[in-house]
Design a protein around this motif. Sequence first.
Motif, short mmCIF file in Angstrom:
data_model
loop_
_atom_site.label_atom_id
_atom_site.label_comp_id
_atom_site.label_asym_id
_atom_site.label_seq_id
_atom_site.Cartn_x
_atom_site.Cartn_y
_atom_site.Cartn_z
N SER A 236 0.93 -1.17 -0.07
CA SER A 236 0.06 -0.06 -0.08
C SER A 236 0.93 1.24 -0.10
CB SER A 236 -0.81 0.05 0.94
OG SER A 236 -2.03 1.22 1.24
N TYR A 237 0.91 2.09 -1.11
CA TYR A 237 1.73 3.23 -1.27
C TYR A 237 1.05 4.10 -2.32
CZ TYR A 237 6.04 5.47 -0.26
OH TYR A 237 7.17 6.39 0.05
N ILE A 238 1.50 5.17 -2.31
CA ILE A 238 1.31 6.33 -3.50
C ILE A 238 2.52 6.30 -4.63
CG2 ILE A 238 0.73 8.67 -3.63
CD1 ILE A 238 0.37 8.92 -0.81
N PRO A 239 1.77 5.52 -5.74
CA PRO A 239 2.64 5.20 -6.79
C PRO A 239 3.17 6.47 -7.24
CG PRO A 239 0.57 4.46 -7.16
CD PRO A 239 0.66 4.85 -5.73
N ARG A 240 2.48 7.62 -7.42
CA ARG A 240 2.90 8.68 -8.54
C ARG A 240 3.94 9.42 -7.44
NH1 ARG A 240 -1.27 12.63 -9.67
NH2 ARG A 240 -2.67 10.79 -9.44
N TYR A 241 4.08 9.65 -6.24
CA TYR A 241 5.23 9.97 -5.57
C TYR A 241 6.36 9.12 -5.71
CZ TYR A 241 1.86 13.55 -4.49
OH TYR A 241 0.95 14.60 -4.83
N LEU A 242 6.14 7.89 -5.50
CA LEU A 242 7.31 6.72 -5.63
C LEU A 242 8.16 7.05 -7.01
CD1 LEU A 242 8.98 4.67 -4.77
CD2 LEU A 242 7.08 2.96 -5.53
N PHE A 243 7.13 7.27 -8.18
CA PHE A 243 7.66 7.59 -9.36
C PHE A 243 8.42 8.76 -9.62
CE2 PHE A 243 7.04 9.57 -13.62
CZ PHE A 243 7.28 8.54 -14.38
N TYR A 244 7.87 9.74 -8.99
CA TYR A 244 8.59 11.18 -8.69
C TYR A 244 9.96 11.03 -8.50
CZ TYR A 244 4.32 13.70 -10.08
OH TYR A 244 3.05 13.91 -10.72
N ILE A 245 10.17 10.29 -7.19
CA ILE A 245 11.31 10.10 -6.43
C ILE A 245 12.37 9.39 -7.34
CG2 ILE A 245 12.49 9.17 -4.34
CD1 ILE A 245 9.90 9.99 -2.88
N VAL A 246 12.01 8.23 -7.66
CA VAL A 246 12.81 7.24 -8.65
C VAL A 246 13.28 7.85 -9.69
CG1 VAL A 246 12.99 5.31 -9.70
CG2 VAL A 246 11.72 5.10 -7.35
N SER A 247 12.55 8.77 -10.49
CA SER A 247 13.08 9.43 -11.61
C SER A 247 13.67 10.58 -11.40
CB SER A 247 11.37 10.20 -12.33
OG SER A 247 10.53 9.17 -12.50
N GLU A 248 13.88 11.11 -10.26
CA GLU A 248 14.91 12.20 -10.22
C GLU A 248 16.22 11.41 -9.66
OE1 GLU A 248 16.88 15.60 -8.97
OE2 GLU A 248 14.83 15.38 -10.04
N LEU A 249 16.01 10.52 -8.91
CA LEU A 249 17.23 9.52 -8.64
C LEU A 249 17.93 9.00 -9.84
CD1 LEU A 249 16.23 7.78 -5.36
CD2 LEU A 249 17.79 9.67 -5.69
N LEU A 250 16.97 8.52 -10.98
CA LEU A 250 17.60 7.87 -12.01
C LEU A 250 18.14 9.01 -13.00
CD1 LEU A 250 15.02 5.09 -12.80
CD2 LEU A 250 17.34 4.82 -11.99
N GLN A 251 17.72 10.35 -12.84
CA GLN A 251 18.18 11.34 -14.01
C GLN A 251 19.33 11.40 -13.39
OE1 GLN A 251 15.31 14.59 -14.69
NE2 GLN A 251 13.69 13.37 -14.31
N ASN A 252 19.53 11.81 -12.04
CA ASN A 252 20.72 12.16 -11.51
C ASN A 252 22.01 11.11 -11.99
OD1 ASN A 252 20.04 14.38 -10.29
ND2 ASN A 252 19.72 13.46 -8.15
N SER A 253 21.58 9.72 -11.91
CA SER A 253 22.65 8.78 -12.20
C SER A 253 22.76 8.81 -13.60
CB SER A 253 22.13 7.37 -11.70
OG SER A 253 21.92 7.21 -10.49
N ALA A 254 21.76 8.71 -14.51
CA ALA A 254 22.00 9.06 -15.83
C ALA A 254 23.01 10.36 -16.44
CB ALA A 254 20.60 8.83 -16.75
N ARG A 255 22.59 11.25 -15.70
CA ARG A 255 23.52 12.37 -16.30
C ARG A 255 24.98 12.23 -15.87
NH1 ARG A 255 20.65 15.96 -13.73
NH2 ARG A 255 19.41 16.61 -15.33
N ALA A 256 25.13 11.72 -14.69
CA ALA A 256 26.62 11.40 -14.10
C ALA A 256 27.38 10.17 -14.93
CB ALA A 256 26.66 10.95 -12.79
N THR A 257 26.38 9.54 -15.39
CA THR A 257 26.90 8.18 -16.10
C THR A 257 27.22 8.44 -17.48
OG1 THR A 257 25.54 6.47 -14.73
CG2 THR A 257 26.34 5.98 -17.14
N LEU A 258 26.66 9.40 -18.07
CA LEU A 258 26.75 9.82 -19.39
C LEU A 258 28.14 10.78 -19.60
CD1 LEU A 258 23.19 10.41 -21.07
CD2 LEU A 258 24.88 8.76 -21.59
N GLU A 259 28.28 11.69 -18.47
CA GLU A 259 29.23 12.53 -18.38
C GLU A 259 30.59 11.65 -18.31
OE1 GLU A 259 28.27 15.33 -15.21
OE2 GLU A 259 26.87 16.41 -16.49
#
Length: 396
Positions: A236-259
């Motif tokens: 039982s959770y709020i999927p949209r906010y889990l999506f927002y948090i995971v997306s933010e963390l993945l964007q940071n990882s993706a940007r660092a990985t490509l750099e």
Amino acid sequence: RGMATVSVSAGRLEEFINAELSYLAMRQLPPLKLRHIVRASTPALVAQLVHHEMPAFFASRIKHIESVNGWADLPELVKIREIFMESFRALRLKEPSASPDVSAAELADFTKVLSELRARHKPITALVGEAMRKVQEQGESGSQDFCLQAWADGFFASRIATEMLSTHYVAIMEDSGASSTSVGIVDTMCNPGLVCEEAAAQVKGFFAEREPDGNLLRITVQANNCVDSQQPVAFSYIPRYLFYIVSELLQNSARATLEAYRATPADGRPAEPAPILVTVCADQKQVAIRISDHGGGVSFGNSEKIWSYQFSTSAQPFEVYADGCSPLSGWGMGLPVSRLYAEYLGGKLELMNMPGIGVDAYLFLKRISLQTDGNTSVSSVSVDSSISSFTNPKLL
């Protein structure tokens, strides 16, 4: 007998609104906890909760902005205050029916006010981020940074509660009864692995469209069964906010990985960047998500700044964030606001930084209970409608 009509001049009405704002800003209301939001599961209940709670939060946030020395000289804070003033006025001039049996259709006028309010508030996080960026460019002292950090924490902690409440209101009003597992914004069978896969797909698509080598990005999601039940994780959770948090963390990882990939000399560069690995696991009490990258990490000199609203590796302009597609969107806002969301939902977000190697982000989530007995709480974290007082920071 008929009801008499009373006419009030625009100036007098504005005096009433300002007086009520000052009164509500001073009131010590009970904290608005997540369980209060999700238990408002009918149109009547959620409309009354919005009507009683949200204006007080907005009044406190207006006074919170005014507590900043020099706020009137910073256009972003002036704009944010205008947004909250307009929303406060709109809410106080439109009262929903108090009938316990009122339907969503009968609340259409009040819903229109909420819809306009949500659209109006979209750029707020980005505006705060832009204000923080300008403060950083002016070169403030360490003690000043601390005051601004505390001010921003108070501001966003209050915003999280009202953002979730307004989102919950819309979800209740739009409920068609098609899903038997959802109660407003809460999904009683939220699949964290699926949410992570959706976030990964969005992030990969984002970088493939905007970065010359973004199509090489690899994100792998490994969803493990619950260690107790040996069944796929559904909680039982709020999927949209889990999506927002995971997306933010993945964007940071993706940007660092490509750099990091681009920084590797051409003669020793692999065919594609190192993969980003997302791992999901759980027991009966909580769910854990780890996002691991090999993007080089952050230097020890900057590691203490990771959680600061005045630190960002992004060079994107304000306009990129201004559409407010995520409540986490804004320069330097992603990580600290993600942590506040996790904490409000009863969890926590931690980072393990290895300079020269990469970063592991750990997101721990508590299961949200919808039970109404006195012994069960949705979250141990709450936000008071009267924001905590901090030493007045000076922006200019």
